[in-house]
Motif scaffolding. Structure first.
Motif, PDB file in Angstrom:
ATOM      1  N   UNK A 202       0.830  -1.211   0.000  1.00 57.30           N
ATOM      2  CA  UNK A 202       0.000   0.000   0.000  1.00 57.30           C
ATOM      3  C   UNK A 202       0.868   1.265   0.000  1.00 57.30           C
ATOM      4  N   UNK A 203       2.180   1.079  -0.092  1.00 60.56           N
ATOM      5  CA  UNK A 203       3.096   2.221  -0.103  1.00 60.56           C
ATOM      6  C   UNK A 203       3.410   2.753   1.281  1.00 60.56           C
ATOM      7  N   UNK A 204       3.093   1.956   2.305  1.00 60.09           N
ATOM      8  CA  UNK A 204       3.286   2.410   3.679  1.00 60.09           C
ATOM      9  C   UNK A 204       4.567   1.913   4.322  1.00 60.09           C
ATOM     10  N   UNK A 205       4.828   2.419   5.531  1.00 56.52           N
ATOM     11  CA  UNK A 205       5.980   1.992   6.326  1.00 56.52           C
ATOM     12  C   UNK A 205       5.488   1.149   7.494  1.00 56.52           C
ATOM     13  N   UNK A 206       6.340   0.233   7.962  1.00 56.91           N
ATOM     14  CA  UNK A 206       5.988  -0.598   9.119  1.00 56.91           C
ATOM     15  C   UNK A 206       7.022  -0.409  10.218  1.00 56.91           C
TER      16      UNK A 206
END
Length: 209
Positions: free
Chosen positions: A102-106
């Protein structure tokens, strides 16, 4: 929820009983500590209440002045005993991947000793963008805010408190010591059965945002 679009998606995860089933490794480590010290520890009982810091458990078995040296001994023994014995929970890798896709960071924020937390993730091939250890409950809020996490996923009422203190959406999974009802009562915004349900939830959340 329109404000969500203004910042990139960052999702924080707890470690023990959220991403990993740490019970077999921790049970073995408590048994080894018991053998090394000659002190009785009910390892089966201890693993039913994972989440809080190590010292909160050790105080049940050792006098206060021994907690610091016993914590150190436990943490030294931990890598050789607990890492290989600990599997990922169902959906853990897919949940991290879903955020990335989703283009996110974790981010992993855990009460576990940070070097040991990193060993678990490396052993299982789970690669979050950041790992912060030694934080419990409300203390987790600082790391969540610092990394801009809008969502925090955990299994314990302490994780719900951490998310709420950070102003993040609290997503709870019923894979740890707290059941769905307890997590809702603590103020979780979303309660999932386990992480296998997270990718579908994330899609809906992003559409709503």
């Amino acid at each position: 929820m329109a404000h969500m679009t203004s910042r990139p998606l960052t999702v924080g995860f707890d470690l023990d009983m959220t991403l990993i089933d740490s019970r077999p490794g921790i049970r073995a480590c408590y048994q080894a500590l018991s053998e090394r010290t000659g002190t009785y520890i009910d390892a089966d009982l201890a693993v039913t209440r994972l989440g809080p810091p190590l010292a909160d458990e050790l105080i049940n078995w050792f006098p206060a002045e021994q907690i610091a040296p016993m914590s150190e001994l436990y943490r030294e023994m931990y890598p050789t005993i607990a890492i290989a014995a600990t599997p990922a929970l169902p959906g853990a890798r897919e949940a991290i991947d879903a955020v990335r896709e989703a283009g996110g960071r974790t981010l992993v924020v855990t009460a576990k000793y940070e070097p040991n937390a990193k060993l678990h993730l490396a052993h299982l091939g789970i690669e979050p963008d950041a790992v912060v250890g030694d934080l419990w409950a409300e203390q987790k809020a600082g790391a969540l805010r610092e990394h801009g996490a809008g969502v925090y996923v955990g299994d314990h009422v302490g994780d719900v408190r951490g998310a709420r203190t950070a102003g993040a959406l609290s997503v709870a999974v019923a894979t740890g010591p707290c059941d769905a009802q307890e997590l809702r009562a603590a103020g979780a915004d979303v309660v999932l059965k386990d992480l296998t349900e997270l990718p579908a939830w994330l899609t809906e959340y992003r559409q709503a945002a």
